[in-house]
Design a protein around this motif. Structure first.
Motif, PDB file in Angstrom:
ATOM      1  N   LYS A 174     -83.307  51.931  70.491  1.00  0.00           N
ATOM      2  CA  LYS A 174     -82.399  53.168  70.344  1.00  0.00           C
ATOM      3  C   LYS A 174     -82.168  54.239  71.297  1.00  0.00           C
ATOM      4  CE  LYS A 174     -83.083  52.038  65.381  1.00  0.00           C
ATOM      5  NZ  LYS A 174     -83.012  52.878  63.957  1.00  0.00           N
ATOM      6  N   ASN A 175     -82.807  54.176  72.263  1.00  0.00           N
ATOM      7  CA  ASN A 175     -82.739  55.097  73.468  1.00  0.00           C
ATOM      8  C   ASN A 175     -82.997  54.355  74.927  1.00  0.00           C
ATOM      9  OD1 ASN A 175     -82.819  57.283  74.909  1.00  0.00           O
ATOM     10  ND2 ASN A 175     -84.291  58.411  73.684  1.00  0.00           N
ATOM     11  N   PHE A 176     -82.054  54.073  75.448  1.00  0.00           N
ATOM     12  CA  PHE A 176     -82.375  53.420  76.875  1.00  0.00           C
ATOM     13  C   PHE A 176     -81.369  53.652  77.824  1.00  0.00           C
ATOM     14  CE2 PHE A 176     -79.602  50.573  74.419  1.00  0.00           C
ATOM     15  CZ  PHE A 176     -78.847  50.215  75.198  1.00  0.00           C
ATOM     16  N   ARG A 177     -81.992  53.296  78.929  1.00  0.00           N
ATOM     17  CA  ARG A 177     -80.854  53.704  80.232  1.00  0.00           C
ATOM     18  C   ARG A 177     -80.886  52.347  80.911  1.00  0.00           C
ATOM     19  NH1 ARG A 177     -83.118  58.708  79.368  1.00  0.00           N
ATOM     20  NH2 ARG A 177     -82.098  60.439  80.315  1.00  0.00           N
ATOM     21  N   LYS A 208     -74.717  58.382  70.868  1.00  0.00           N
ATOM     22  CA  LYS A 208     -74.468  59.112  72.078  1.00  0.00           C
ATOM     23  C   LYS A 208     -74.323  58.190  73.108  1.00  0.00           C
ATOM     24  CE  LYS A 208     -75.573  62.937  75.071  1.00  0.00           C
ATOM     25  NZ  LYS A 208     -76.542  63.993  75.409  1.00  0.00           N
ATOM     26  N   LEU A 209     -73.083  57.947  74.029  1.00  0.00           N
ATOM     27  CA  LEU A 209     -73.095  57.354  75.111  1.00  0.00           C
ATOM     28  C   LEU A 209     -72.725  57.829  76.340  1.00  0.00           C
ATOM     29  CD1 LEU A 209     -73.168  54.290  76.419  1.00  0.00           C
ATOM     30  CD2 LEU A 209     -70.835  54.059  75.230  1.00  0.00           C
ATOM     31  N   VAL A 210     -73.214  57.564  77.663  1.00  0.00           N
ATOM     32  CA  VAL A 210     -72.767  58.371  78.779  1.00  0.00           C
ATOM     33  C   VAL A 210     -72.865  57.326  79.801  1.00  0.00           C
ATOM     34  CG1 VAL A 210     -73.352  60.113  80.393  1.00  0.00           C
ATOM     35  CG2 VAL A 210     -74.193  60.373  78.056  1.00  0.00           C
ATOM     36  N   VAL A 211     -71.536  57.194  80.381  1.00  0.00           N
ATOM     37  CA  VAL A 211     -71.495  55.994  81.461  1.00  0.00           C
ATOM     38  C   VAL A 211     -70.783  56.599  82.595  1.00  0.00           C
ATOM     39  CG1 VAL A 211     -70.386  53.845  82.131  1.00  0.00           C
ATOM     40  CG2 VAL A 211     -71.061  54.369  79.822  1.00  0.00           C
ATOM     41  N   SER A 212     -71.427  56.227  83.914  1.00  0.00           N
ATOM     42  CA  SER A 212     -70.707  56.897  84.963  1.00  0.00           C
ATOM     43  C   SER A 212     -70.619  55.750  86.262  1.00  0.00           C
ATOM     44  CB  SER A 212     -71.878  57.927  85.899  1.00  0.00           C
ATOM     45  OG  SER A 212     -72.058  59.101  85.021  1.00  0.00           O
ATOM     46  N   LYS A 213     -69.585  55.732  86.842  1.00  0.00           N
ATOM     47  CA  LYS A 213     -69.347  54.629  87.563  1.00  0.00           C
ATOM     48  C   LYS A 213     -68.998  55.333  89.142  1.00  0.00           C
ATOM     49  CE  LYS A 213     -66.860  51.671  84.664  1.00  0.00           C
ATOM     50  NZ  LYS A 213     -65.808  50.677  84.546  1.00  0.00           N
ATOM     51  N   PHE A 214     -69.767  54.601  89.965  1.00  0.00           N
ATOM     52  CA  PHE A 214     -69.961  54.901  91.535  1.00  0.00           C
ATOM     53  C   PHE A 214     -69.751  53.582  92.421  1.00  0.00           C
ATOM     54  CE2 PHE A 214     -72.830  57.691  89.100  1.00  0.00           C
ATOM     55  CZ  PHE A 214     -72.087  58.593  89.340  1.00  0.00           C
ATOM     56  N   GLN A 259     -72.998  50.875  87.968  1.00  0.00           N
ATOM     57  CA  GLN A 259     -72.869  51.729  86.628  1.00  0.00           C
ATOM     58  C   GLN A 259     -74.080  52.264  86.333  1.00  0.00           C
ATOM     59  OE1 GLN A 259     -70.493  49.386  83.903  1.00  0.00           O
ATOM     60  NE2 GLN A 259     -69.032  48.834  85.582  1.00  0.00           N
ATOM     61  N   LEU A 260     -74.090  53.472  85.737  1.00  0.00           N
ATOM     62  CA  LEU A 260     -75.344  54.131  85.079  1.00  0.00           C
ATOM     63  C   LEU A 260     -74.831  54.429  83.475  1.00  0.00           C
ATOM     64  CD1 LEU A 260     -76.114  56.835  87.717  1.00  0.00           C
ATOM     65  CD2 LEU A 260     -76.891  54.322  87.883  1.00  0.00           C
ATOM     66  N   MET A 261     -75.819  53.796  82.575  1.00  0.00           N
ATOM     67  CA  MET A 261     -75.527  54.104  81.312  1.00  0.00           C
ATOM     68  C   MET A 261     -76.718  54.713  80.693  1.00  0.00           C
ATOM     69  SD  MET A 261     -74.282  51.131  78.458  1.00  0.00           S
ATOM     70  CE  MET A 261     -75.978  50.899  78.049  1.00  0.00           C
ATOM     71  N   LYS A 262     -76.561  55.621  79.700  1.00  0.00           N
ATOM     72  CA  LYS A 262     -77.730  56.134  78.734  1.00  0.00           C
ATOM     73  C   LYS A 262     -77.017  56.024  77.339  1.00  0.00           C
ATOM     74  CE  LYS A 262     -80.185  60.311  77.402  1.00  0.00           C
ATOM     75  NZ  LYS A 262     -80.425  61.722  77.925  1.00  0.00           N
ATOM     76  N   MET A 263     -77.816  55.607  76.442  1.00  0.00           N
ATOM     77  CA  MET A 263     -77.238  55.163  74.866  1.00  0.00           C
ATOM     78  C   MET A 263     -78.325  55.828  74.156  1.00  0.00           C
ATOM     79  SD  MET A 263     -76.245  52.164  72.780  1.00  0.00           S
ATOM     80  CE  MET A 263     -74.608  52.042  73.254  1.00  0.00           C
ATOM     81  N   GLU A 264     -78.168  56.719  73.196  1.00  0.00           N
ATOM     82  CA  GLU A 264     -78.845  57.153  72.261  1.00  0.00           C
ATOM     83  C   GLU A 264     -78.327  57.056  70.590  1.00  0.00           C
ATOM     84  OE1 GLU A 264     -79.752  61.327  72.521  1.00  0.00           O
ATOM     85  OE2 GLU A 264     -80.131  61.138  74.655  1.00  0.00           O
TER      86      GLU A 264
END
Length: 103
Positions: free
Chosen positions: A77-80, A2-8, A94-99
């Motif tokens: 395996k689970n970081f921001r 699971k990868l969530v990326v947001s850019k601001f 950029q904000l990223m969360k990876m699981e």
């Protein structure tokens, strides 16, 4: 995976944004400063040049240029990750969360 990326982008001061995200990330554990030239980044670079196995929770896979701020928290395996970079009069971040599951 699971990868969530947001850019601001923001017109706020880089230091102000950096402090905000450093504080916000502490809720997930100890925050590692992986910005170029930081102690953690220099340690990861030295470890890599000696051929040592990289630290899965460290800055070994994180990079950025001199003006960029990079903060990481979590496990292998689970970081921001938060990356902030001044661009003209703005700060792009950029904000990223990876699981990683089942790997």
């Amino acid at each position: 995976m699971k990868l969530v990326v947001s850019k601001f982008a923001s017109s706020d001061d880089l230091d102000r944004i950096a402090r905000y995200y450093q504080d916000a990330l502490t809720g997930y554990g100890p925050v590692l400063d992986c910005s170029a030239g930081s102690p953690a980044a220099l340690e990861a670079k030295a470890r890599k040049s000696r051929g040592e196995k990289k630290d899965p929770n460290g800055c070994g896979d994180v990079g950025g240029d001199r003006n960029e701020r990079v903060y990481k928290v979590g496990t292998e395996k689970n970081f921001r990750l938060v990356s902030l970079k001044p661009v003209g009069r703005e700060v792009h971040f950029q904000l990223m969360k990876m699981e990683l599951r089942g790997i």
